[in-house]
Every structure is written in C-alpha cells, then in structure tokens.
Design an enzyme around this catalytic site. Structure first.
Site, PDB file in Angstrom:
ATOM      1  N   SER A 188       4.196   0.669  -4.600  1.00 36.72           N
ATOM      2  CA  SER A 188       5.323   0.029  -5.288  1.00 36.72           C
ATOM      3  C   SER A 188       5.085   0.073  -6.805  1.00 36.72           C
ATOM      4  O   SER A 188       6.027   0.261  -7.580  1.00 36.72           O
ATOM      5  CB  SER A 188       5.516  -1.407  -4.805  1.00 36.72           C
ATOM      6  OG  SER A 188       4.316  -2.133  -4.911  1.00 36.72           O
ATOM      7  N   ASP A 222      -0.847   8.580  -6.741  1.00 32.97           N
ATOM      8  CA  ASP A 222       0.414   7.864  -6.506  1.00 32.97           C
ATOM      9  C   ASP A 222       1.479   8.264  -7.525  1.00 32.97           C
ATOM     10  O   ASP A 222       2.635   8.521  -7.180  1.00 32.97           O
ATOM     11  CB  ASP A 222       0.175   6.348  -6.565  1.00 32.97           C
ATOM     12  CG  ASP A 222      -0.873   5.893  -5.556  1.00 32.97           C
ATOM     13  OD1 ASP A 222      -1.294   6.720  -4.724  1.00 32.97           O
ATOM     14  OD2 ASP A 222      -1.280   4.718  -5.608  1.00 32.97           O
ATOM     15  N   GLY A 247       0.812  -1.217   0.000  1.00 29.53           N
ATOM     16  CA  GLY A 247       0.000   0.000   0.000  1.00 29.53           C
ATOM     17  C   GLY A 247       0.844   1.266   0.000  1.00 29.53           C
ATOM     18  O   GLY A 247       0.353   2.348   0.315  1.00 29.53           O
TER      19      GLY A 247
HETATM   20  C1  GAF Z   1      -4.694   3.530  -4.521  1.00 26.73           C
HETATM   21  C2  GAF Z   1      -4.871   4.248  -5.854  1.00 26.73           C
HETATM   22  F1  GAF Z   1      -3.886   3.897  -6.723  1.00 26.73           F
HETATM   23  C3  GAF Z   1      -4.883   5.770  -5.675  1.00 26.73           C
HETATM   24  O1  GAF Z   1      -5.138   6.397  -6.891  1.00 26.73           O
HETATM   25  C4  GAF Z   1      -5.909   6.175  -4.612  1.00 26.73           C
HETATM   26  O2  GAF Z   1      -7.211   6.091  -5.133  1.00 26.73           O
HETATM   27  C5  GAF Z   1      -5.756   5.338  -3.348  1.00 26.73           C
HETATM   28  O3  GAF Z   1      -5.731   3.934  -3.627  1.00 26.73           O
HETATM   29  C6  GAF Z   1      -6.868   5.592  -2.360  1.00 26.73           C
HETATM   30  O4  GAF Z   1      -6.811   6.910  -1.904  1.00 26.73           O
HETATM   31  O5  GAF Z   1      -3.449   3.820  -3.979  1.00 26.73           O
END
Ligand code: GAF
Length: 393
Positions: A141, A186, A138
C-alpha cells in the site's frame, strides 16, 4: 470474504466526490492510479541485489487533484483509519529543504515523494486519495501511494526521468520519510508492472524481463491473514544488516555475488544466525531464477514446488513467517489442484500467494476458511498494469 477487486473507476468516482465535498464543489483536473503488488517468489532478495518475481495487482491507489497558486498543499484521504487524521495541510519549502515527517503517518510518503521529485520545486496542490490496497496487508500500500503521488506530480509539472529513476525516487522517499530501508521491488513493479505478466527484476542491474502469466486455466489467489505483528518495523532493518554483514564476511559486494560454496567455506567465520540468513538469500536468488524459467515453460508443478521451498526457507532460515501465514500455506497445500503457496512480502503477517488450477478455486477458498484460525480475506487476482494517468472525462 471473497473480494472481487474494486474497479479503478469506482475509486476515481469516490475520490472525485470527496474532492467536491472538501473543496467547495471544485472539480479535480487530473487523476492517476498506481497498483499494489504481490510477489510470486524472490523474498528478501531485492536489497541483496538478487532476483524478484512480482506482479502488479488490480488493487490500486488513486489520486485526483489540481495545481494551486503558491506552495500550499492540502491532501485528504478517503481511507478510514481511526487512529489518523484524514486531512493534512502543509507548505512546500521553496529552498529545497525536506518537509519534516510527522503526523499523519500516511502523509510522510507524500512528503518524501515531494522531496525526491526529479523536477523541483513542486507546485502547491489539492488532492484526494482513495485506495483498494489493504493497509499494512503486505501488498505494498505504501509503494502504491508513493508511485501514485509521483505520477500525480508528473501531471502537474512533468519531469524527464525514466521509469526506473521514478521507482528509485519513490524508494528513496520510503527510506528518508518512512524510515524503512526497503529494496526496490515494490516501487519498481508499481511503476513498470505489465498487464498479463509477472516481472523478473534483476535488482542489481535494475533490468526487468516480462514473464507471461495469463493462462486461463490458472488462478493466482492472494489470501490476507488480516494480522500484522508489530515485529515488522524492527526486524526488517535487522535482516538487512545481517545480510550486509554476511556479504562483508564473505568479501563480496552483496550476497548476489556469493555462492553456497562461498558460504559453506566461510561457515566457521560467522554465527549460526548470520549463516542461516545468508543461506536463505543465496538459495532464494537461485530459486527465483529457476521459477521464472519454469513459469515461461508452463511448468506450474515445478513452480509450485519452488514456492513451497521459498516459504519453508522464510519460515526456518530467515524467520520472517508467523503462525497465521504457516497455517494458510499448509491449508492451501492440502487441496488438490493447488500447485504452490507461500508468504509474500516482508512477513510477520500480511498475505500468502497461492497458484492453483482455476477449477479448484472454490474448494480451495472453502478449505482455507475451514482450516484457518482467523478470518481471511481472499483476492482472486490477475497481473495488472503499472501506474498511469487517467482520463477524468
Ligand atoms: C518489503 C520491502 F519493501 C521490499 O523491498 C522487499 O524487501 C520485501 O519486503 C521482501 O521481499 O515489501
């Protein structure tokens, strides 16, 4: 186990050695790295065009390699995953068609990045990957792998895209080649992260403001549950669909455009599950904006309270937490000197993030170890820089 993040130079050395072994003593020409992330607050808001407040981690994916004549690609990963081959060979199509996803699954992220690279065609190359971002923990990666590869390709054949466009290409790679309809958070923070700062990202305008986060009296502790429940894959797209459905019932382009009043007024037009999903998102977007303001003022108690509210909402309304994450948050909140704690990322396992006074770090780790029913891993982290090319000299 308390993890002091492995340095970039150690990872580069590991990747260089492996490169030499695999490719008959040849040396790589270029090296790059891209970080994983932890999100401080603003969960499941990015694909609803809302705010998020992540920071880049000192946990990174490194890629070293060199361009080769022709279109052939060989990639080897130093990451030991018993279920997956560590080497992949393929040829880049010259007609612009997409490389088909397949096995090993880690190579799909690279294939996706090749397909969405903004200066096609991508030349052939050899590369080795080494990473300190825990797989499936989480902490993004996958985004760090995508962004690291995009950065690697930029060294072989520069493109003229700006950093936001680069993040969007990496997000598209995840959509088309990993089948995950993720938001932009991310990849955005892996590209644009700033040392000593969190980023308040407006996922509607794709603009970000930096929020200083380098107070030495403060510690950001990431705790890995070391569990990953299999729900993650199926539940994420379901949540995204529920949010889109809620926005459509409200007659809004996204939940970012909706207020709690809009939602309450339309409550009898939607089922209870859709209502609760939308309520989490609308309130979380507001909480994130407030939290960023609190952080700027150094109001850590207020920030911590918002973190806990965020966790409770993810647990009760959005239903993406799990027993292990709840245990870690409850344990952390029992320690004096802890401002706040919450699950971070998609949920169903992975990590929590905890904000605490620096002097409380040892007793916090001890207390969590005593209380948690599993075996946690701890990362004492600091906000780090986004993707960059590295010198090999
Ligand atoms: C994952 C997703 F890749 C992100 O875009 C985001 O939605 C997150 O979950 C939840 O906030 O990491």
């Amino acid at each position: 186990m308390r993890n002091i993040c492995v340095g970039v130079s150690e990872l580069v050395a590991e990747a260089r050695n492996l490169y030499g072994q695999v490719f008959g003593g040849e040396a790589p020409q270029v090296a790059v790295c891209a970080p994983g992330r932890v999100n401080l607050i603003g969960e499941h808001t990015d694909y609803n065009q809302g705010f998020v407040l992540p920071m880049a981690l000192p946990l990174v994916t490194v890629v070293v390699g060199r361009q080769t004549p022709g279109q052939d690609v060989t990639i080897v990963t130093a990451t030991k995953d018993a279920d997956e081959p560590r080497r992949v060979d393929f040829s880049i199509p010259t007609d612009g068609s997409a490389l088909a996803p397949g096995s090993p699954s880690w190579a799909n992220y690279v294939k996706g990045v090749i397909h969405h690279y903004r200066a096609p065609p991508v030349p052939g190359f050899r590369a080795v990957i080494a990473s300190s971002v825990p797989l499936g923990g989480g902490l993004s990666s996958s985004a760090s792998l995508e962004v690291a590869f995009y950065t690697f390709l930029q060294q072989l054949k520069p493109d003229d895209s700006d950093k936001v466009a680069k993040a969007v290409s990496c997000q598209q790679a995840e959509h088309t080649h990993a089948g995950v309809p993720c938001g932009i958070m991310d990849q955005f923070v892996s590209v644009l992260g700033r040392e000593g700062h969190a980023l308040l990202i407006d996922c509607r305008s794709l603009e970000a403001t930096t929020v200083p986060l380098s107070d030495p009296s403060l510690v950001i502790l990431v705790t890995n549950t070391n569990v990953k429940h299999s729900l993650t894959g199926s539940e994420y797209p379901t949540r995204r669909r529920q949010c889109e459905q809620a926005a459509s019932i409200l007659g809004k382009p996204s939940l970012r455009n909706a207020t709690m009043k809009d939602l309450e007024d339309a409550r009898d037009k939607m089922d209870n599950v859709t209502y609760r999903r939308a309520r989490h998102v609308i309130e979380e977007i507001e909480r994130t904006a407030q939290a960023a303001e609190a952080l700027k003022r150094g109001a850590y108690k207020e920030f911590g309270k918002l973190m806990v509210e965020s966790h409770n909402s993810l647990r009760d309304l959005y239903e993406v937490s799990c027993r292990e994450l709840d245990e870690l948050v409850s344990a952390a909140m029992e320690v004096e000197g802890v401002f706040g704690s919450r699950m971070t990322g998609g949920g169903f396992g992975g990590c929590t993030v905890t904000l605490l006074q620096a002097h409380a770090i040892d007793r916090t780790i001890l207390h969590i170890q005593e209380r948690y029913s599993g075996t946690p891993t701890f990362y004492v982290t600091t906000p780090s820089e986004g993707a960059q090319a590295l010198s090999l000299s």
